[in-house]
Design an enzyme around this catalytic site. Sequence first.
Site, short mmCIF file in Angstrom:
data_model
loop_
_atom_site.label_atom_id
_atom_site.label_comp_id
_atom_site.label_asym_id
_atom_site.label_seq_id
_atom_site.Cartn_x
_atom_site.Cartn_y
_atom_site.Cartn_z
N LYS A 177 0.81 -1.22 0.00
CA LYS A 177 0.00 0.00 0.00
C LYS A 177 0.84 1.28 0.00
O LYS A 177 1.76 1.43 0.82
CB LYS A 177 -0.92 -0.01 1.24
CG LYS A 177 -2.01 -1.07 1.14
CD LYS A 177 -2.80 -0.82 -0.11
CE LYS A 177 -4.17 -1.42 -0.12
NZ LYS A 177 -4.85 -1.16 -1.41
N THR A 178 0.51 2.20 -0.87
CA THR A 178 1.28 3.45 -0.97
C THR A 178 0.61 4.62 -0.22
O THR A 178 1.22 5.66 -0.04
CB THR A 178 1.45 3.91 -2.44
OG1 THR A 178 0.17 4.19 -2.98
CG2 THR A 178 2.16 2.85 -3.26
N CYS A 226 32.81 -3.39 30.88
CA CYS A 226 32.47 -2.40 31.90
C CYS A 226 31.90 -3.08 33.15
O CYS A 226 32.66 -3.62 33.94
CB CYS A 226 31.54 -1.34 31.34
SG CYS A 226 31.68 0.21 32.22
N GLN A 230 33.72 -5.27 36.21
CA GLN A 230 33.56 -5.05 37.65
C GLN A 230 33.02 -6.30 38.33
O GLN A 230 33.51 -6.71 39.39
CB GLN A 230 32.63 -3.85 37.88
CG GLN A 230 33.20 -2.54 37.32
CD GLN A 230 32.22 -1.38 37.45
OE1 GLN A 230 31.07 -1.54 37.84
NE2 GLN A 230 32.69 -0.18 37.08
N HIS A 264 34.43 0.51 27.10
CA HIS A 264 33.49 -0.13 26.18
C HIS A 264 34.13 -0.29 24.81
O HIS A 264 33.99 0.58 23.95
CB HIS A 264 32.22 0.71 26.03
CG HIS A 264 31.36 0.73 27.25
ND1 HIS A 264 30.42 -0.25 27.50
CD2 HIS A 264 31.30 1.59 28.28
CE1 HIS A 264 29.81 0.02 28.64
NE2 HIS A 264 30.32 1.13 29.14
N GLU A 306 33.22 -1.98 22.41
CA GLU A 306 32.22 -2.10 21.34
C GLU A 306 32.00 -0.79 20.58
O GLU A 306 31.60 -0.80 19.42
CB GLU A 306 30.89 -2.62 21.89
CG GLU A 306 30.14 -1.69 22.85
CD GLU A 306 30.50 -1.92 24.31
OE1 GLU A 306 31.62 -2.42 24.58
OE2 GLU A 306 29.68 -1.57 25.19
N1 GLN Z 1 27.47 0.58 36.84
C1 GLN Z 1 28.85 0.57 36.60
C2 GLN Z 1 29.48 1.94 36.85
O1 GLN Z 1 28.79 2.91 36.90
C3 GLN Z 1 29.17 0.10 35.19
C4 GLN Z 1 28.69 1.00 34.13
C5 GLN Z 1 28.67 0.37 32.77
O2 GLN Z 1 28.67 -0.83 32.64
N2 GLN Z 1 28.57 1.18 31.73
O3 GLN Z 1 30.68 2.05 37.01
#
Ligand code: GLN
Length: 547
Positions: free
Chosen positions: A194-195, A393, A397, A524, A526
């Site tokens: 459908k347009t 990240c 931790q 990060h 990524e």
């Molecule tokens: N919550 C963690 C911090 O503030 C990790 C944050 C994250 O993974 N971007 O250090």
Amino acid sequence: MANRKNNHTRYIFVTGGVMSGVGKGVASSSIAAILQARGFKVTSIKIDPYVNVDAGTMNPTEHGEVFVLRDGTECDQDMGNYERFLECSLSQHNYMTTGSVYQTVIEKERGMFYKGKCVEVVPHIPYEVIRRIKKAGQHNKADIVVIEVGGTVGEYQNVLFLEAARMMRMDLPGKVLFVMVSFLPIPAKIGEMKTKPTQYAVRALNSVGIQPDIIIARAPVPLDNKRKEKISIFCNTRKRDVISAPDVESIYDVPLNFEKEDLSGNILQKLGLKPRKKDFSKWRELQKQIRNGERKVKVGVVGKYFATGSFVLSDVYISVIEALKHASYKANVKLELSWVDSEEFEKNPAKLSELKKYDGVVVPGGFGSRGVEGIISAIRFTRENKIPYLGLCYGMQLAVIEFARHAAGFKNAHTTEVNPKTPYPVIDILPEQKTLLNRSQYGGTMRLGSYPANIRANTLAAKLYGTNNLSERHRHRYEVNPKHIARLEKAGIVFSAVSPDRRLMETMELPQNIHPFFVASQFHPEFQSNPFNPHPLFYGFMKAAQK
Ligand code: GLN
């Protein structure tokens, strides 16, 4: 050719019609990419119509991933697509929101910049938008600036940005182009494309004084001649300017798909620019690579479950997904990605053994306490069962916490983010951040953007990076607590990359005679992966998972 004064810069506005979520970001990235392949210096801007000054304070379930630029700008995930498609690094100049525009105008007004004039929404807001767009062009020395206007035409929110676009076209005749990314549904009961919704969307755009020069017709399947004709007649565009954009297997197929209809040639002609070259070889190569992978590699991403209504929001981890894909292309494998809800492990620890079916496990970034104990158990399982592990990240931790608790004898070790009273705060906030947090100044309490680190020799990180230093993007408040580093190292953790002042631990790993691949980063990685240059940590992880 040069455009220091902006006189020669061309501007392409990309707006959305009909509905959101049809791939406007990918279309904008692809337009920029095909023009880059024709020899032009191209930069991309994203305009978000939110009142938020940046994306930093937005909940990912509302907005998807918060992408972080090298300079620390927290922005929309589309910026990630631009960087990945253009193999570039953007800055704050390439991103604006309604909030940031108003903030500047209000600051200028307070500073008597307008010399006592009545400052009005129109024209002063569009003027500021135009100033920023031109500035981004200058800053990037761009021949062509592609500006993606967030939202869909007809929405109240983006009217002022469209107004800026209209004013720019009037000011710079022949140098401003409008592209509308539309959607053509095929209702199940009718089975016909459908347009009409596109016709309405074009009329909505017309009502703010803009006629699209090009219509990108997103649809499940390619457009037939009849649909093209209809859109052409009712939407006031030539047939050649209606670009068929069917669903494709990979987002990286889109640039070549656009080229099937000579979109770059068409755009350059409309903008009065002579093509400088035509080199799509890297895109063709990539397309082949994407399809080459035979052996399946199963990766489980363990985290708290993100949902909106009854839909899982994988958008929250879009850069992680893309980085894994990039690595899989280069490693010649077929990536099979699964979302693993860590809260399931809290309810039923027996489920942990299901992790055995994965060739590798990733724990991405995150905040808060939900699902954290489940993640820690999952990390323990991958460590003890020698499943390749990549932590990003929060994923680093929590790996440090896991190791502290179960390998270093720190009972109840934790991050103060989750348990401020833990006897072993192995992850803690740095003193300078504490004062800001006490004042609820969340907007400025994170370590954001790129920071350098030195890589220690003879570590896995050194092998993967192939250098002795790195620069990676951050977005977090907490750090490995310097007080506990020595004891953790003694127990076997290797902090393989550290900040130049040696205070901040940037990566951790386990020696390879203990575990085949156990690597995590405080940053990060990524955010700096692209399909032509997969990130070394992701690539190393993929190779390990392949074994
Ligand atoms: N919550 C963690 C911090 O503030 C990790 C944050 C994250 O993974 N971007 O250090």
